[in-house]
Design a protein around this motif. Structure first.
Motif, PDB file in Angstrom:
ATOM      1  N   ALA A  58       0.801  -1.258   0.043  1.00 51.29           N
ATOM      2  CA  ALA A  58       0.214   0.057   0.105  1.00 51.29           C
ATOM      3  C   ALA A  58       0.817   1.252   0.034  1.00 51.29           C
ATOM      4  O   ALA A  58       1.780   1.378   0.719  1.00 51.29           O
ATOM      5  N   GLU A  59       0.627   2.208  -0.897  1.00 48.56           N
ATOM      6  CA  GLU A  59       1.336   3.453  -0.876  1.00 48.56           C
ATOM      7  C   GLU A  59       0.949   4.177   0.076  1.00 48.56           C
ATOM      8  O   GLU A  59      -0.188   4.316   0.381  1.00 48.56           O
ATOM      9  N   LYS A  60       1.619   5.100   0.814  1.00 48.23           N
ATOM     10  CA  LYS A  60       1.206   5.978   1.798  1.00 48.23           C
ATOM     11  C   LYS A  60       0.589   7.154   0.908  1.00 48.23           C
ATOM     12  O   LYS A  60       0.858   7.973  -0.173  1.00 48.23           O
ATOM     13  N   PRO A  61      -0.910   7.450   1.598  1.00 52.49           N
ATOM     14  CA  PRO A  61      -1.622   8.457   0.785  1.00 52.49           C
ATOM     15  C   PRO A  61      -0.968   9.879   1.087  1.00 52.49           C
ATOM     16  O   PRO A  61      -0.391  10.092   2.114  1.00 52.49           O
ATOM     17  N   ALA A  62      -1.331  10.532   0.014  1.00 53.00           N
ATOM     18  CA  ALA A  62      -0.744  11.912   0.170  1.00 53.00           C
ATOM     19  C   ALA A  62      -1.785  12.777  -0.743  1.00 53.00           C
ATOM     20  O   ALA A  62      -2.570  12.227  -1.392  1.00 53.00           O
ATOM     21  N   VAL A  63      -1.717  14.003  -0.513  1.00 56.21           N
ATOM     22  CA  VAL A  63      -2.458  14.997  -1.258  1.00 56.21           C
ATOM     23  C   VAL A  63      -1.744  15.977  -2.231  1.00 56.21           C
ATOM     24  O   VAL A  63      -0.198  15.676  -2.031  1.00 56.21           O
ATOM     25  N   SER A  64      -2.272  16.620  -3.155  1.00 60.81           N
ATOM     26  CA  SER A  64      -1.548  17.302  -3.996  1.00 60.81           C
ATOM     27  C   SER A  64      -0.575  18.578  -3.530  1.00 60.81           C
ATOM     28  O   SER A  64      -1.166  19.018  -2.230  1.00 60.81           O
ATOM     29  N   GLU A  65       0.282  19.038  -4.100  1.00 61.30           N
ATOM     30  CA  GLU A  65       1.014  20.028  -3.276  1.00 61.30           C
ATOM     31  C   GLU A  65       0.198  21.217  -3.524  1.00 61.30           C
ATOM     32  O   GLU A  65       0.352  22.027  -2.300  1.00 61.30           O
ATOM     33  N   VAL A  66      -0.703  21.647  -4.251  1.00 63.77           N
ATOM     34  CA  VAL A  66      -1.774  22.840  -4.294  1.00 63.77           C
ATOM     35  C   VAL A  66      -2.511  22.608  -2.869  1.00 63.77           C
ATOM     36  O   VAL A  66      -2.608  23.553  -2.002  1.00 63.77           O
ATOM     37  N   HIS A  67      -2.951  21.540  -2.801  1.00 67.64           N
ATOM     38  CA  HIS A  67      -3.967  21.226  -1.524  1.00 67.64           C
ATOM     39  C   HIS A  67      -3.139  21.268  -0.258  1.00 67.64           C
ATOM     40  O   HIS A  67      -3.825  21.761   0.889  1.00 67.64           O
ATOM     41  N   GLN A  68      -2.026  20.625  -0.241  1.00 67.77           N
ATOM     42  CA  GLN A  68      -1.331  20.754   0.839  1.00 67.77           C
ATOM     43  C   GLN A  68      -0.990  22.236   1.296  1.00 67.77           C
ATOM     44  O   GLN A  68      -0.952  22.795   2.621  1.00 67.77           O
ATOM     45  N   LYS A  69      -0.619  23.203   0.595  1.00 64.12           N
ATOM     46  CA  LYS A  69      -0.461  24.434   0.579  1.00 64.12           C
ATOM     47  C   LYS A  69      -1.742  25.222   1.321  1.00 64.12           C
ATOM     48  O   LYS A  69      -1.675  25.861   2.042  1.00 64.12           O
ATOM     49  N   GLU A  97      -9.494  11.709  -5.955  1.00 64.20           N
ATOM     50  CA  GLU A  97      -9.530  10.390  -5.433  1.00 64.20           C
ATOM     51  C   GLU A  97     -10.309  10.582  -3.919  1.00 64.20           C
ATOM     52  O   GLU A  97      -9.957  10.016  -2.909  1.00 64.20           O
ATOM     53  N   GLY A  98     -11.449  11.248  -4.186  1.00 61.39           N
ATOM     54  CA  GLY A  98     -12.224  11.346  -3.085  1.00 61.39           C
ATOM     55  C   GLY A  98     -11.613  12.199  -1.900  1.00 61.39           C
ATOM     56  O   GLY A  98     -12.030  11.720  -0.697  1.00 61.39           O
ATOM     57  N   MET A  99     -10.934  13.172  -1.967  1.00 68.45           N
ATOM     58  CA  MET A  99     -10.380  13.800  -0.867  1.00 68.45           C
ATOM     59  C   MET A  99     -11.374  14.695  -0.274  1.00 68.45           C
ATOM     60  O   MET A  99     -12.134  15.116  -0.506  1.00 68.45           O
ATOM     61  N   LYS A 100     -11.473  14.511   1.294  1.00 73.86           N
ATOM     62  CA  LYS A 100     -12.160  15.383   2.192  1.00 73.86           C
ATOM     63  C   LYS A 100     -11.327  15.699   3.293  1.00 73.86           C
ATOM     64  O   LYS A 100     -10.433  15.142   3.717  1.00 73.86           O
ATOM     65  N   LEU A 101     -12.103  16.765   4.005  1.00 70.10           N
ATOM     66  CA  LEU A 101     -11.626  17.269   5.373  1.00 70.10           C
ATOM     67  C   LEU A 101     -12.653  17.161   6.166  1.00 70.10           C
ATOM     68  O   LEU A 101     -13.735  17.655   6.085  1.00 70.10           O
ATOM     69  N   GLU A 102     -12.368  16.289   7.274  1.00 64.58           N
ATOM     70  CA  GLU A 102     -13.293  15.927   8.363  1.00 64.58           C
ATOM     71  C   GLU A 102     -12.897  16.900   9.548  1.00 64.58           C
ATOM     72  O   GLU A 102     -11.643  16.694  10.016  1.00 64.58           O
ATOM     73  N   ILE A 103     -13.844  17.788  10.208  1.00 66.10           N
ATOM     74  CA  ILE A 103     -13.521  18.520  11.116  1.00 66.10           C
ATOM     75  C   ILE A 103     -14.277  17.896  12.361  1.00 66.10           C
ATOM     76  O   ILE A 103     -15.484  18.325  12.536  1.00 66.10           O
ATOM     77  N   THR A 149      -9.942  19.644  18.668  1.00 67.77           N
ATOM     78  CA  THR A 149     -10.610  19.551  17.415  1.00 67.77           C
ATOM     79  C   THR A 149      -9.805  18.900  16.266  1.00 67.77           C
ATOM     80  O   THR A 149      -8.564  19.371  16.198  1.00 67.77           O
ATOM     81  N   TYR A 150     -10.028  17.724  15.820  1.00 66.71           N
ATOM     82  CA  TYR A 150      -9.181  16.876  14.848  1.00 66.71           C
ATOM     83  C   TYR A 150      -9.667  17.460  13.324  1.00 66.71           C
ATOM     84  O   TYR A 150     -10.534  17.417  13.126  1.00 66.71           O
ATOM     85  N   PHE A 151      -8.612  17.881  12.721  1.00 70.57           N
ATOM     86  CA  PHE A 151      -8.755  18.283  11.132  1.00 70.57           C
ATOM     87  C   PHE A 151      -8.251  17.049  10.450  1.00 70.57           C
ATOM     88  O   PHE A 151      -7.132  17.063  10.159  1.00 70.57           O
ATOM     89  N   ASP A 152      -9.029  16.225  10.233  1.00 68.56           N
ATOM     90  CA  ASP A 152      -8.674  14.987   9.582  1.00 68.56           C
ATOM     91  C   ASP A 152      -8.693  14.791   7.980  1.00 68.56           C
ATOM     92  O   ASP A 152      -9.895  15.119   7.368  1.00 68.56           O
ATOM     93  N   VAL A 153      -7.455  14.717   7.167  1.00 70.08           N
ATOM     94  CA  VAL A 153      -7.727  14.646   5.988  1.00 70.08           C
ATOM     95  C   VAL A 153      -7.793  13.233   5.223  1.00 70.08           C
ATOM     96  O   VAL A 153      -6.791  12.313   5.764  1.00 70.08           O
ATOM     97  N   TRP A 154      -8.505  12.844   4.540  1.00 71.21           N
ATOM     98  CA  TRP A 154      -8.705  11.818   3.919  1.00 71.21           C
ATOM     99  C   TRP A 154      -8.455  11.792   2.375  1.00 71.21           C
ATOM    100  O   TRP A 154      -9.086  12.634   1.762  1.00 71.21           O
ATOM    101  N   THR A 199      -2.147  11.284   7.062  1.00 72.34           N
ATOM    102  CA  THR A 199      -1.546  11.853   8.526  1.00 72.34           C
ATOM    103  C   THR A 199      -0.560  12.977   8.368  1.00 72.34           C
ATOM    104  O   THR A 199      -0.959  13.700   9.098  1.00 72.34           O
ATOM    105  N   ASP A 200      -0.010  13.125   7.080  1.00 72.01           N
ATOM    106  CA  ASP A 200       1.113  14.258   7.270  1.00 72.01           C
ATOM    107  C   ASP A 200       0.293  15.553   6.936  1.00 72.01           C
ATOM    108  O   ASP A 200       0.664  16.608   7.241  1.00 72.01           O
ATOM    109  N   SER A 201      -0.942  15.283   6.527  1.00 73.40           N
ATOM    110  CA  SER A 201      -1.696  16.710   6.014  1.00 73.40           C
ATOM    111  C   SER A 201      -2.721  17.040   7.304  1.00 73.40           C
ATOM    112  O   SER A 201      -3.371  18.042   7.378  1.00 73.40           O
ATOM    113  N   SER A 202      -3.077  16.189   8.309  1.00 76.42           N
ATOM    114  CA  SER A 202      -3.987  16.201   9.160  1.00 76.42           C
ATOM    115  C   SER A 202      -3.295  16.887  10.371  1.00 76.42           C
ATOM    116  O   SER A 202      -2.058  16.961  10.826  1.00 76.42           O
ATOM    117  N   PHE A 203      -4.164  17.581  11.174  1.00 70.79           N
ATOM    118  CA  PHE A 203      -3.553  18.356  12.519  1.00 70.79           C
ATOM    119  C   PHE A 203      -4.800  18.600  13.399  1.00 70.79           C
ATOM    120  O   PHE A 203      -6.047  18.107  13.356  1.00 70.79           O
TER     121      PHE A 203
END
Length: 262
Positions: free
Chosen positions: A56-67, A100-106, A115-120, A130-134
């Motif tokens: 399984a590849e480690k999930p990540a978001v695009s550079e734009v969305h990470q910014k 790929e169905g990216m969403k932000l759950e707060i 409060t968890y800001f979880d990126v899926w 995980t690297d984009s959640s906070f």
């Protein structure tokens, strides 16, 4: 009786002789089994045994969305650190979250008071990035929506300024921000769900801090009867309230200093 025994023994002997002859024929150098054995070996060599191990590849978001996520995080933290209340700030919002169905759950955790800001994202949008959640401590998410009184009071207090004494109200809610098709005859775009279903989210670039413990988002509404910035709809403020050239809109009032930045 003797004949039956003799016949039975004869059949056993015949079966044994046939078996021996068959074995000799199959395993003899000139027999056909070596050829068959070679064919089987060739098949075995050409076909890999067992499925390859799936990694399984480690999930990540695009550079734009990470910014954009980093901008949201830093903006919220700076708002919390500010002593100001009833203040506004912009984080520039999100581009389309459809990858790929990216969403932000707060979601707020009452036990941890954070409060968890979880990126899926990832495969099917079901892997936590995980690297984009906070997380943000001691703060809950809210919306300026959910009741007609909430948006009406907000309009009177901050936008039309017809009554600056009305109380500031908001709806505390866990949130989901994701791309949604909006149903029949509507466009696919980023929308926000604060408990019932996805709503328009044209106020996605702005945040509001009513007090030290809450950060509010802005769902929006559009209809054939709304042609200016106003409140009074349970679904949210009118989308016009976030147009940059709308006189009573939030961007214009922040630029002019009529609304306080955090």
């Amino acid at each position: 009786m003797a004949k039956e025994v003799s016949w039975t023994l004869g059949m056993y002997m015949l079966a044994i002789i046939v078996g021996v002859l068959l074995i000799v024929w199959l395993f003899a150098p000139s027999g056909s089994f070596p050829q068959l054995r070679g064919i089987v070996s060739g098949i075995k060599d050409s076909v890999s045994v067992g499925a390859p191990e799936l990694t399984a590849e480690k999930p990540a978001v695009s550079e734009v969305h990470q910014k954009e996520l980093s901008a949201l995080q830093s903006t919220i933290r700076s708002m919390i650190e500010s002593p100001a209340e009833n203040c506004f700030e912009s984080y520039d919002g999100f581009t389309k979250l459809g990858e790929e169905g990216m969403k932000l759950e707060i979601k707020y955790d009452s036990r941890e008071d954070k409060t968890y800001f979880d990126v899926w994202g990832g495969i099917g949008g079901k892997q936590k990035v995980t690297d984009s959640s906070f997380t943000v401590d001691h703060v809950r998410s809210c919306v300026i929506a959910g009741d007609e009184t909430i948006t009406s009071n907000f309009d009177q207090r901050f936008l039309s300024e017809t009554d600056k004494t009305v109380p500031v109200e908001y709806k505390i809610a866990d949130l989901v921000i994701a791309e949604d098709d909006g149903g029949i005859f509507r466009f696919t775009r980023n929308r926000i769900d604060y408990g019932s279903s996805f709503q328009d989210f044209e106020g996605h670039q702005w945040l509001f801090k009513p007090d030290s413990g809450h950060i509010c988002f802005f769902p929006t509404v559009r209809s054939a009867t709304i042609w200016s910035c106003e409140g009074g709809e349970a679904g949210g403020l009118a989308a016009f309230c976030f147009d940059s050239d709308e006189t009573n809109g939030i961007p214009s009032k922040v630029r002019s200093g009529n609304l306080v930045r955090c």
